[in-house]
Design a protein around this motif. Sequence first.
Motif, PDB file in Angstrom:
ATOM      1  N   MET A   1       5.352   5.622  -0.941  1.00  0.00           N
ATOM      2  CA  MET A   1       4.147   6.460  -0.897  1.00  0.00           C
ATOM      3  C   MET A   1       2.926   5.636  -0.485  1.00  0.00           C
ATOM      4  O   MET A   1       2.099   6.094   0.295  1.00  0.00           O
ATOM      5  CB  MET A   1       3.888   7.041  -2.287  1.00  0.00           C
ATOM      6  CG  MET A   1       3.998   8.513  -2.524  1.00  0.00           C
ATOM      7  SD  MET A   1       4.507   9.611  -1.248  1.00  0.00           S
ATOM      8  CE  MET A   1       2.975  10.048  -0.508  1.00  0.00           C
ATOM      9  N   LYS A   2       2.851   4.399  -1.015  1.00  0.00           N
ATOM     10  CA  LYS A   2       1.716   3.517  -0.665  1.00  0.00           C
ATOM     11  C   LYS A   2       1.717   3.254   0.823  1.00  0.00           C
ATOM     12  O   LYS A   2       0.688   3.316   1.490  1.00  0.00           O
ATOM     13  CB  LYS A   2       1.844   2.190  -1.426  1.00  0.00           C
ATOM     14  CG  LYS A   2       1.132   2.225  -2.751  1.00  0.00           C
ATOM     15  CD  LYS A   2       0.867   0.793  -3.261  1.00  0.00           C
ATOM     16  CE  LYS A   2       0.324   0.864  -4.670  1.00  0.00           C
ATOM     17  NZ  LYS A   2       1.048   0.008  -5.604  1.00  0.00           N
ATOM     18  N   GLU A   3       2.915   2.952   1.354  1.00  0.00           N
ATOM     19  CA  GLU A   3       3.016   2.639   2.787  1.00  0.00           C
ATOM     20  C   GLU A   3       2.658   3.863   3.632  1.00  0.00           C
ATOM     21  O   GLU A   3       1.938   3.761   4.619  1.00  0.00           O
ATOM     22  CB  GLU A   3       4.428   2.145   3.114  1.00  0.00           C
ATOM     23  CG  GLU A   3       4.649   0.743   2.586  1.00  0.00           C
ATOM     24  CD  GLU A   3       6.084   0.251   2.731  1.00  0.00           C
ATOM     25  OE1 GLU A   3       6.345  -0.883   2.311  1.00  0.00           O
ATOM     26  OE2 GLU A   3       6.937   1.010   3.242  1.00  0.00           O
TER      27      GLU A   3
ATOM     28  N   GLN B   1       7.456  12.024  -0.664  1.00  0.00           N
ATOM     29  CA  GLN B   1       8.163  12.129  -1.951  1.00  0.00           C
ATOM     30  C   GLN B   1       8.083  13.553  -2.483  1.00  0.00           C
ATOM     31  O   GLN B   1       6.991  14.087  -2.654  1.00  0.00           O
ATOM     32  CB  GLN B   1       7.546  11.168  -2.968  1.00  0.00           C
ATOM     33  CG  GLN B   1       7.981   9.732  -2.800  1.00  0.00           C
ATOM     34  CD  GLN B   1       9.484   9.545  -2.930  1.00  0.00           C
ATOM     35  OE1 GLN B   1      10.143  10.188  -3.738  1.00  0.00           O
ATOM     36  NE2 GLN B   1      10.037   8.675  -2.115  1.00  0.00           N
TER      37      GLN B   1
ATOM     38  N   PHE C   1       4.091   8.190  -8.476  1.00  0.00           N
ATOM     39  CA  PHE C   1       3.562   8.134  -7.109  1.00  0.00           C
ATOM     40  C   PHE C   1       2.538   9.239  -6.839  1.00  0.00           C
ATOM     41  O   PHE C   1       2.139   9.451  -5.691  1.00  0.00           O
ATOM     42  CB  PHE C   1       4.726   8.232  -6.100  1.00  0.00           C
ATOM     43  CG  PHE C   1       5.606   9.420  -6.341  1.00  0.00           C
ATOM     44  CD1 PHE C   1       5.302  10.663  -5.810  1.00  0.00           C
ATOM     45  CD2 PHE C   1       6.747   9.297  -7.132  1.00  0.00           C
ATOM     46  CE1 PHE C   1       6.093  11.763  -6.057  1.00  0.00           C
ATOM     47  CE2 PHE C   1       7.548  10.397  -7.387  1.00  0.00           C
ATOM     48  CZ  PHE C   1       7.219  11.629  -6.847  1.00  0.00           C
TER      49      PHE C   1
ATOM     50  N   ARG D   1       0.734   6.370   2.798  1.00  0.00           N
ATOM     51  CA  ARG D   1      -0.696   6.691   2.691  1.00  0.00           C
ATOM     52  C   ARG D   1      -1.573   5.694   3.431  1.00  0.00           C
ATOM     53  O   ARG D   1      -2.659   6.048   3.897  1.00  0.00           O
ATOM     54  CB  ARG D   1      -1.119   6.787   1.218  1.00  0.00           C
ATOM     55  CG  ARG D   1      -0.672   8.121   0.638  1.00  0.00           C
ATOM     56  CD  ARG D   1      -1.023   8.278  -0.822  1.00  0.00           C
ATOM     57  NE  ARG D   1      -0.901   9.663  -1.204  1.00  0.00           N
ATOM     58  CZ  ARG D   1      -0.425  10.098  -2.369  1.00  0.00           C
ATOM     59  NH1 ARG D   1      -0.024   9.237  -3.275  1.00  0.00           N
ATOM     60  NH2 ARG D   1      -0.357  11.381  -2.634  1.00  0.00           N
ATOM     61  N   SER D   2      -1.085   4.432   3.542  1.00  0.00           N
ATOM     62  CA  SER D   2      -1.911   3.452   4.251  1.00  0.00           C
ATOM     63  C   SER D   2      -1.542   3.395   5.729  1.00  0.00           C
ATOM     64  O   SER D   2      -2.076   2.590   6.479  1.00  0.00           O
ATOM     65  CB  SER D   2      -1.769   2.077   3.602  1.00  0.00           C
ATOM     66  OG  SER D   2      -0.437   1.649   3.760  1.00  0.00           O
TER      67      SER D   2
ATOM     68  N   SER E   1      -1.216  11.363  -7.875  1.00  0.00           N
ATOM     69  CA  SER E   1      -2.495  11.300  -8.580  1.00  0.00           C
ATOM     70  C   SER E   1      -2.792  12.681  -9.169  1.00  0.00           C
ATOM     71  O   SER E   1      -2.147  13.676  -8.805  1.00  0.00           O
ATOM     72  CB  SER E   1      -3.599  10.920  -7.593  1.00  0.00           C
ATOM     73  OG  SER E   1      -3.760  11.975  -6.658  1.00  0.00           O
TER      74      SER E   1
ATOM     75  N   GLU F   1      10.035   2.203  -8.486  1.00  0.00           N
ATOM     76  CA  GLU F   1       9.155   1.309  -7.718  1.00  0.00           C
ATOM     77  C   GLU F   1       9.324   1.516  -6.218  1.00  0.00           C
ATOM     78  O   GLU F   1       8.360   1.478  -5.454  1.00  0.00           O
ATOM     79  CB  GLU F   1       9.434  -0.158  -8.075  1.00  0.00           C
ATOM     80  CG  GLU F   1       8.667  -0.600  -9.311  1.00  0.00           C
ATOM     81  CD  GLU F   1       9.305  -1.809  -9.992  1.00  0.00           C
ATOM     82  OE1 GLU F   1      10.041  -2.571  -9.322  1.00  0.00           O
ATOM     83  OE2 GLU F   1       9.089  -1.968 -11.216  1.00  0.00           O
TER      84      GLU F   1
ATOM     85  N   ARG G   1       9.951   4.208  -4.754  1.00  0.00           N
ATOM     86  CA  ARG G   1       9.247   5.455  -4.372  1.00  0.00           C
ATOM     87  C   ARG G   1       7.734   5.241  -4.316  1.00  0.00           C
ATOM     88  O   ARG G   1       7.062   5.744  -3.422  1.00  0.00           O
ATOM     89  CB  ARG G   1       9.584   6.554  -5.365  1.00  0.00           C
ATOM     90  CG  ARG G   1      11.050   6.829  -5.228  1.00  0.00           C
ATOM     91  CD  ARG G   1      11.568   8.014  -5.854  1.00  0.00           C
ATOM     92  NE  ARG G   1      12.899   8.153  -5.258  1.00  0.00           N
ATOM     93  CZ  ARG G   1      13.845   8.915  -5.695  1.00  0.00           C
ATOM     94  NH1 ARG G   1      13.620   9.669  -6.729  1.00  0.00           N
ATOM     95  NH2 ARG G   1      15.006   8.974  -5.087  1.00  0.00           N
ATOM     96  N   VAL G   2       7.239   4.487  -5.284  1.00  0.00           N
ATOM     97  CA  VAL G   2       5.798   4.198  -5.303  1.00  0.00           C
ATOM     98  C   VAL G   2       5.434   3.415  -4.032  1.00  0.00           C
ATOM     99  O   VAL G   2       4.437   3.704  -3.364  1.00  0.00           O
ATOM    100  CB  VAL G   2       5.434   3.390  -6.577  1.00  0.00           C
ATOM    101  CG1 VAL G   2       4.005   2.899  -6.530  1.00  0.00           C
ATOM    102  CG2 VAL G   2       5.667   4.257  -7.819  1.00  0.00           C
ATOM    103  N   LYS G   3       6.307   2.460  -3.670  1.00  0.00           N
ATOM    104  CA  LYS G   3       6.062   1.628  -2.488  1.00  0.00           C
ATOM    105  C   LYS G   3       6.074   2.496  -1.226  1.00  0.00           C
ATOM    106  O   LYS G   3       5.211   2.371  -0.362  1.00  0.00           O
ATOM    107  CB  LYS G   3       7.166   0.562  -2.428  1.00  0.00           C
ATOM    108  CG  LYS G   3       6.999  -0.438  -1.336  1.00  0.00           C
ATOM    109  CD  LYS G   3       7.878  -1.680  -1.598  1.00  0.00           C
ATOM    110  CE  LYS G   3       7.921  -2.562  -0.358  1.00  0.00           C
ATOM    111  NZ  LYS G   3       9.101  -2.370   0.467  1.00  0.00           N
TER     112      LYS G   3
END
Length: 437
Positions: free
Chosen positions: A430-432, A192, A241, A434-435, A243, A424, A426-428
């Motif tokens: 980034m989560k994917e 992102q 997204f 990062r994990s 920190s 949402e 974009r947040v999803k």
Amino acid sequence: MKKVLLIGNGAREHVIGETLKKAGAQVFTYGKVRNPGLIELSEDYFVGGMRDFGAMRDFALKVKPDFAFIGPDDPIADGVADMLLELDIRSVAPLKTVARLESSKSFTRDLVKKYGIAGNPDFKVFFSDDGMGEFLRGLGRSYVVKADGLMGGKGVKVSGDHLADETEGLAYAVECLQAAGRVIIEEKLVGQEFSLMSFCDGVDIALMPAVQDHKRAFNGDKGPNTGGMGSYSAPDHLLPFLSQKDIDKAAEIIRQVAAALFKETGCEFKGIMYGGFIATASGVKLIEFNARFGDPEAMNVLPILNTNFVHVCEAIIEGDLASLPVKFENKATVCKYIVPQGYPDNPRKGEVITIEEMPADVRMYYASVDQTPAGLMLSSSRAVGLVGIADTIEAAEKLAAGACDRIKGPVFYRSDIGTAGLIESRVKMMKELRSGV
Ligand code: AMP
Ligand code: GLY
């Protein structure tokens, strides 16, 4: 009362002019077309070309400003700040030698590498086509080819997006090589993107809230790239997204680059240092630097600046930012651009638009429109920026969208910018990332 010479005539310069005036300055504008918003707020307005140094010089000598503010990239890269300095007028904009931070992508990649600063992707600057194919293949066919120089946002081509295969990639790289004598090929970063702008006095920086721009023309990030269709920022000055750690990393890169620039050139960067970053699975990386305010990003941050803008500009020029607390309101902002139908490939220009009365809580900034006797006329680029400011991104989005619907004519805007659905997703993503999904 301070007198400021403002150079430029887009929505970015409209909000810069408005914020200077709010801070008690008298604004004198030099623009290439008649921006109705700037005309209204300026004491004097001169229409002249951005390369017409003679006319610019004459206007500056007539105005005798306390300082100048240069908005767009082209006059900054061309050395307008140097020309004004010869007249003893200092600018909030870098001198030509440090403006290379934006105008030469290879200069910046090399600088970041030489001074051991984090954030560069794998990259190589080529002066001939020797070894290009091998380097492309080494990047796993996931690469970006960048022309070296200001190309109005059109010099960067990405594999899988603009470049279908290796043959196309190589052909474009050779085209760039022929045009500039060098070309950059680099690893394609996935994640992102975000804009982190800062005021920089040559040594210290003061950060602005992070902003996310939307380059694609149509909803759902479809269609060709544009100058930016709209942007948003969040009340906590992060993005949904990102920190605080991501922002700290990006800020550290900006700080180190300011120091490296001085070591490398002996010249301090005084102006707006704008980092284009991308949050990836392996942390924050640097896409590019700009030596000016972002457009539309300026419309997100300047309306919520809580510190007197003239004081900020003076601190940049005097090297005094460390002693000035620069504060922004904890508000969300959403900016949407109204653009001509057909933009960016076949924009309808020369047509008149009408603007119904705007609610008091919306900001409106004029971009590429010309005030003519026939009315407000579209040119071929982004026309009007509408900004909603509220406690949440959702509420700011509703204000901006409602304002866009009050502009009538052959135009469109991206209705998805700032909506919960797009954010949402974009947040999803980034989560994917990062994990490692
Ligand atoms: P620039 O002109 O450097 O801002 O690049 C324009 C756009 O190209 C950026 O906003 C990115 O979307 C894309 N881009 C540039 N460099 C890279 C990269 N290394 N990886 C992925 N996308 C990139
Ligand atoms: N919003 C992108 C730019 O100003 O370059």
